[in-house]
Design a protein around this motif. Structure first.
Motif, PDB file in Angstrom:
ATOM      1  N   UNK A  36       1.108  -1.067   0.161  1.00  6.97           N
ATOM      2  CA  UNK A  36      -0.203  -0.140  -0.062  1.00  6.97           C
ATOM      3  C   UNK A  36       0.816   1.142  -0.117  1.00  6.97           C
ATOM      4  N   UNK A  37       2.268   0.937   1.156  1.00  7.66           N
ATOM      5  CA  UNK A  37       3.250   2.710   0.649  1.00  7.66           C
ATOM      6  C   UNK A  37       3.481   2.517  -0.920  1.00  7.66           C
ATOM      7  N   UNK A  38       4.064   1.522  -1.505  1.00 10.70           N
ATOM      8  CA  UNK A  38       4.408   1.786  -2.748  1.00 10.70           C
ATOM      9  C   UNK A  38       3.374   2.386  -4.141  1.00 10.70           C
ATOM     10  N   UNK A  39       2.128   1.697  -3.431  1.00  8.53           N
ATOM     11  CA  UNK A  39       1.143   2.261  -5.243  1.00  8.53           C
ATOM     12  C   UNK A  39       0.195   4.186  -4.413  1.00  8.53           C
ATOM     13  N   UNK A  40       0.041   3.856  -3.005  1.00  7.60           N
ATOM     14  CA  UNK A  40      -0.565   4.823  -2.620  1.00  7.60           C
ATOM     15  C   UNK A  40       0.295   6.063  -2.839  1.00  7.60           C
ATOM     16  N   UNK A  41       2.074   6.063  -1.999  1.00  6.44           N
ATOM     17  CA  UNK A  41       2.572   6.850  -1.623  1.00  6.44           C
ATOM     18  C   UNK A  41       2.397   7.733  -0.436  1.00  6.44           C
ATOM     19  N   UNK A  42       1.783   7.420   0.437  1.00  8.37           N
ATOM     20  CA  UNK A  42       1.120   7.983   1.389  1.00  8.37           C
ATOM     21  C   UNK A  42       1.924   8.976   2.434  1.00  8.37           C
ATOM     22  N   UNK A  43       1.313   9.945   2.126  1.00  9.55           N
ATOM     23  CA  UNK A  43       2.163  11.058   3.521  1.00  9.55           C
ATOM     24  C   UNK A  43       2.474  11.274   4.272  1.00  9.55           C
ATOM     25  N   UNK A  44       2.997  11.140   5.426  1.00 13.71           N
ATOM     26  CA  UNK A  44       3.270  10.801   6.664  1.00 13.71           C
ATOM     27  C   UNK A  44       3.853  11.277   7.892  1.00 13.71           C
ATOM     28  N   UNK A  45       2.930  12.018   8.696  1.00 16.38           N
ATOM     29  CA  UNK A  45       3.835  13.117   9.428  1.00 16.38           C
ATOM     30  C   UNK A  45       3.706  12.297  10.838  1.00 16.38           C
ATOM     31  N   UNK A  46       4.867  12.545  11.282  1.00 20.00           N
ATOM     32  CA  UNK A  46       4.509  12.856  13.272  1.00 20.00           C
ATOM     33  C   UNK A  46       4.593  11.122  13.687  1.00 20.00           C
ATOM     34  N   UNK A  47       4.883  10.025  12.875  1.00 23.76           N
ATOM     35  CA  UNK A  47       5.443   8.633  13.157  1.00 23.76           C
ATOM     36  C   UNK A  47       5.561   9.006  14.599  1.00 23.76           C
ATOM     37  N   UNK A  48       6.681   9.805  14.713  1.00 30.54           N
ATOM     38  CA  UNK A  48       8.155   9.743  16.145  1.00 30.54           C
ATOM     39  C   UNK A  48       6.709  10.232  17.164  1.00 30.54           C
ATOM     40  N   UNK A  68      -9.445   2.960   7.232  1.00 27.13           N
ATOM     41  CA  UNK A  68      -9.126   1.556   8.686  1.00 27.13           C
ATOM     42  C   UNK A  68      -7.900   0.571   7.899  1.00 27.13           C
ATOM     43  N   UNK A  69      -7.677   0.941   6.598  1.00 23.16           N
ATOM     44  CA  UNK A  69      -6.833   0.991   6.153  1.00 23.16           C
ATOM     45  C   UNK A  69      -5.778   1.718   5.838  1.00 23.16           C
ATOM     46  N   UNK A  70      -5.821   2.593   5.661  1.00 19.67           N
ATOM     47  CA  UNK A  70      -4.789   4.289   5.874  1.00 19.67           C
ATOM     48  C   UNK A  70      -3.510   4.387   7.427  1.00 19.67           C
ATOM     49  N   UNK A  71      -4.289   4.561   8.044  1.00 14.19           N
ATOM     50  CA  UNK A  71      -3.792   3.905   9.774  1.00 14.19           C
ATOM     51  C   UNK A  71      -2.918   3.209  10.355  1.00 14.19           C
TER      52      UNK A  71
END
Length: 258
Positions: A36-48, A68-71
């Protein structure tokens, strides 16, 4: 909101044993997350901002089925969420495919509804938190059809206060464009953003048995979600239209929404 510059937590951080979550979940997370990360390239902020161990409640706005898939895809640790039991009840090949998919992304079957059904759902999530797991829920109760952020139901605060769990607010942006309500399949033309806010300790509001504490804690959580998502505020509950006079009266009368 600018992108984070702090180092991201390692994907090798402590996580729940695969034996507890089940082989289907462990295998599914190992396949679906990187795909999913490869296909949709989500921009993720604040994982830390996400605690890598201990009970955590991810509280998010809700715009699309794929929230519910994105999270789970964006989070640096396994996440469980509740899904309609009908996704697990099908027969034949399609039933098996649906059941396997939802199990692999951490879904737990639950009967939808208010009253006892809502309490049973909270009880299932409480058990996961007591095991040190992370759960995700949507305080609005259901998807926003107009893009606005609706008033939060107090189940999120009740759960966090009961379990002594930290709450990580989540702001999802663009999921409604990737898969609008009614769409059969997600679009690859749009990119989503997942923002994890700083953990919130709601214990200072009071015990879970206090209605005032539940309401104040929920309002604090919703304010944090709003700061992350930037949505227009609806200042109302997102409720299913009443089907009879009694339901209409119940919606008008002041009462706590779980």
């Amino acid at each position: 909101m600018t992108s984070e510059v702090a180092p991201e937590p390692s994907e090798e951080a402590p996580r729940e044993p695969a034996s507890r979550m089940g082989a289907t979940y462990a295998i599914g997370r190992g396949i679906i997350t990187p795909l999913a990360r490869v296909i949709y390239r989500p921009h993720i902020e604040g994982k830390n901002n996400v605690p890598l161990s201990g009970p955590v409640v991810f509280a998010s706005n809700h715009l699309s089925f794929i929230d519910s898939i994105a999270i789970p895809v964006a989070a640096p640790r396994p996440v469980h969420f509740l899904a309609k039991s009908t996704y697990f009840d099908g027969t034949g090949l399609s039933g098996w495919a649906s059941r396997t998919f939802f199990t692999s992304i951490g879904a737990i079957p639950v009967q939808r509804g208010a009253g006892q059904a809502a309490l049973d759902a909270l009880d299932q999530q409480r058990k996961l938190l007591d095991e040190g797991s992370a759960v995700a829920l949507y305080p609005e109760g259901t998807r926003s059809t107009d893009g606005r952020l609706y008033k939060g139901r107090t189940g999120v605060a009740f759960l966090a206060l009961q379990a002594g769990a930290q709450v990580v607010p989540v702001g999802l942006i663009g999921t409604d464009k990737v898969m609008p309500i009614g769409a059969k399949r997600p679009s690859l033309r749009h990119r989503i953003t997942v923002r994890f806010g700083e953990p919130i300790d709601v214990s200072h509001h009071g015990p879970a048995s206090s209605g005032k504490a539940r309401r104040q804690a929920t309002d604090e959580i919703m304010a944090a979600i709003h700061a992350l998502s930037g949505q227009e505020l609806a200042n109302a509950y997102n409720e299913v239209p009443a089907h009879n006079p009694i339901e209409r009266i119940k919606q008008v009368l002041p009462h706590e929404r779980l």
